[in-house]
Every structure is written in C-alpha cells, then in structure tokens.
Design an enzyme around this catalytic site. Structure first.
Site, PDB file in Angstrom:
ATOM      1  N   CYS A 114       0.857  -1.189   0.000  1.00  0.00           N
ATOM      2  CA  CYS A 114       0.000   0.000   0.000  1.00  0.00           C
ATOM      3  C   CYS A 114       0.896   1.244   0.000  1.00  0.00           C
ATOM      4  O   CYS A 114       1.675   1.452  -0.925  1.00  0.00           O
ATOM      5  CB  CYS A 114      -0.961  -0.054   1.181  1.00  0.00           C
ATOM      6  N   ASP A 162      -9.097  -3.342  -7.090  1.00  0.00           N
ATOM      7  CA  ASP A 162      -8.537  -2.289  -6.247  1.00  0.00           C
ATOM      8  C   ASP A 162      -9.153  -0.946  -6.626  1.00  0.00           C
ATOM      9  O   ASP A 162      -9.029  -0.499  -7.765  1.00  0.00           O
ATOM     10  CB  ASP A 162      -7.024  -2.248  -6.418  1.00  0.00           C
ATOM     11  N   HIS A 194      -7.638  -4.716  -2.942  1.00  0.00           N
ATOM     12  CA  HIS A 194      -6.500  -4.036  -2.330  1.00  0.00           C
ATOM     13  C   HIS A 194      -6.171  -4.710  -0.989  1.00  0.00           C
ATOM     14  O   HIS A 194      -7.062  -5.073  -0.234  1.00  0.00           O
ATOM     15  CB  HIS A 194      -6.861  -2.567  -2.097  1.00  0.00           C
TER      16      HIS A 194
END
Length: 226
Positions: A114, A162, A194
């Site tokens: 991330c 995502d 995600h």
C-alpha cells in the site's frame, strides 16, 4: 526465532525498526516497508517470514512510534507522513542493514505494501544501494518516484478490484517504466482486492494470491541481490 526492535542512525537522528535475522547466521538484505497502519504485527511477521527464508530483514518505523487499527486515523497518519524524512529513514535503514555482519551482498531489496509499495519504488529511484524493488499495490499521492533515476528491476503485484490503484493506473505505470527502459514485471490478480496479501484482514485476504506472490518475490530477490 522472532526478530527484535532496534535503533539505527537516520540522518543524524535515530530511527527504530524491527530486525529479523536468519538462523543460518547470514543472508541477503531486505527492507520491509509498512502499510498506512504503521509498524504493526503484520509487518513484523513479514520480516520474520523473510528471516525464515534466509534473509536479513529490517522494517523501519516510518511513523516513529505511532500505529493504529482505525482507518480514519491511518488516513491521517498516511497524509501527514513527511516524505523527505521517510526517504532519510529508508536510506538509514538500508545503510544499517547492509552494515550488519549477518548481511551478505552490497545491495538491499525493498518491498512495501500500500503506502509502502509506493515508497518502495521511491526508494529504488532515490538510492543506488537498492538492488531490487517490489511494489504491492502501492499508493501515496505525495510520493512521486523519479522513474528516470531508477536502476533496480521492479516486480509489482496489484489487484483487479482495487479502488485505490485501479488496473488502468497499473497499466499506465508499467508503460512509463518500460518507456524509460526499466526492467519491470507486473501482475494484476483477477478478482483480488486491495491489501490481498494482508492475512490479518480476512475481508480482503486472498491466500492463493498471497502465496503465489510471496514465492515469486523470494525468487526475484534471490536472483537480483545475490
């Protein structure tokens, strides 16, 4: 054997991090870069897993003691991150792990998740001691890697569903890297969300994709750091 918290120099100051070393006594170096939650147990566990694979792994604490389980608080920490300071902390972490007697080789791998994925690419562009870069669904609006300065090969793992790093964004980044003459290998996992690698988040974790990407990453680091 689990790792331990340490201190290391960072541009004249001190930074903390979680260091995990292999039972074999020596290994190639990897920097593990946190998600927006901070240096939480999941990231420490990833470092421990690297140690079990024979790597010397250091996860720097880029929030300097702060961490959270609240998405709202994580978002505030994420946006408040001082990017210049984070780069100095990453540089210090790389220098420290390469200086350890347990470390083999003259370059380190970097992997982030991330927020950390974008910082991994950033570090690969800013630091010639990075020998390989892995980006898991990297995003941070204030982190702008200077692609032309990148000298390390890049491996990236992304998710079809995502909403933060959409497949269009991934394709655009891959094209930018290739057009700049960089070595890049990206994977977009079908049906994944995600943070699919994070096994503490059962609502998005995907065991098969996490396992596949882990094995490919170990091969990638072994190839480029040895």
């Amino acid at each position: 054997m689990p790792g331990k918290m340490i201190e290391f120099p960072s541009n004249g100051a001190q930074c903390h991090g979680y260091l995990a070393t292999p039972q074999s006594g020596s290994g190639l170096a990897v920097i593990v870069i946190q998600e927006w939650w901070g240096l939480v147990d999941h990231i420490k566990n990833v470092a421990d897993r690297f140690a079990k694979e024979g790597f010397v792994a250091l996860a720097p604490d880029l929030y300097h003691g702060k961490s959270t389980k609240s998405p709202d608080e994580a978002g505030k920490l994420f946006m408040a991150l001082n990017i210049s300071q984070a780069e100095r902390d990453l540089r210090g972490a790389i220098q420290h792990v390469l200086s350890l007697k347990e470390t083999r080789g003259s370059v380190a791998g970097v992997v982030g998740f991330c927020m950390g994925g974008q910082l991994s690419l950033y570090a690969g562009c800013a630091n010639r001691s990075v020998g390989a870069c892995v980006d898991y669904y990297g995003i941070h609006p204030n982190v702008q890697p200077h692609i032309k300065s990148l000298h390390a090969p890049v491996l990236g793992f992304f998710a079809e569903n995502d909403k933060f790093v959409t497949p269009d964004v991934v394709v655009k980044l891959e094209k930018e890297l290739r057009d700049a003459g960089k070595q890049v290998e990206f994977h977009i996992f079908r049906g994944a969300d995600h943070a699919f690698f994070n096994d503490t988040r059962k609502e998005v974790y995907h065991e098969s994709y996490a396992r596949q990407s882990w094995q490919r990453m170990i091969e990638f680091f072994t190839q480029h750091l040895a």
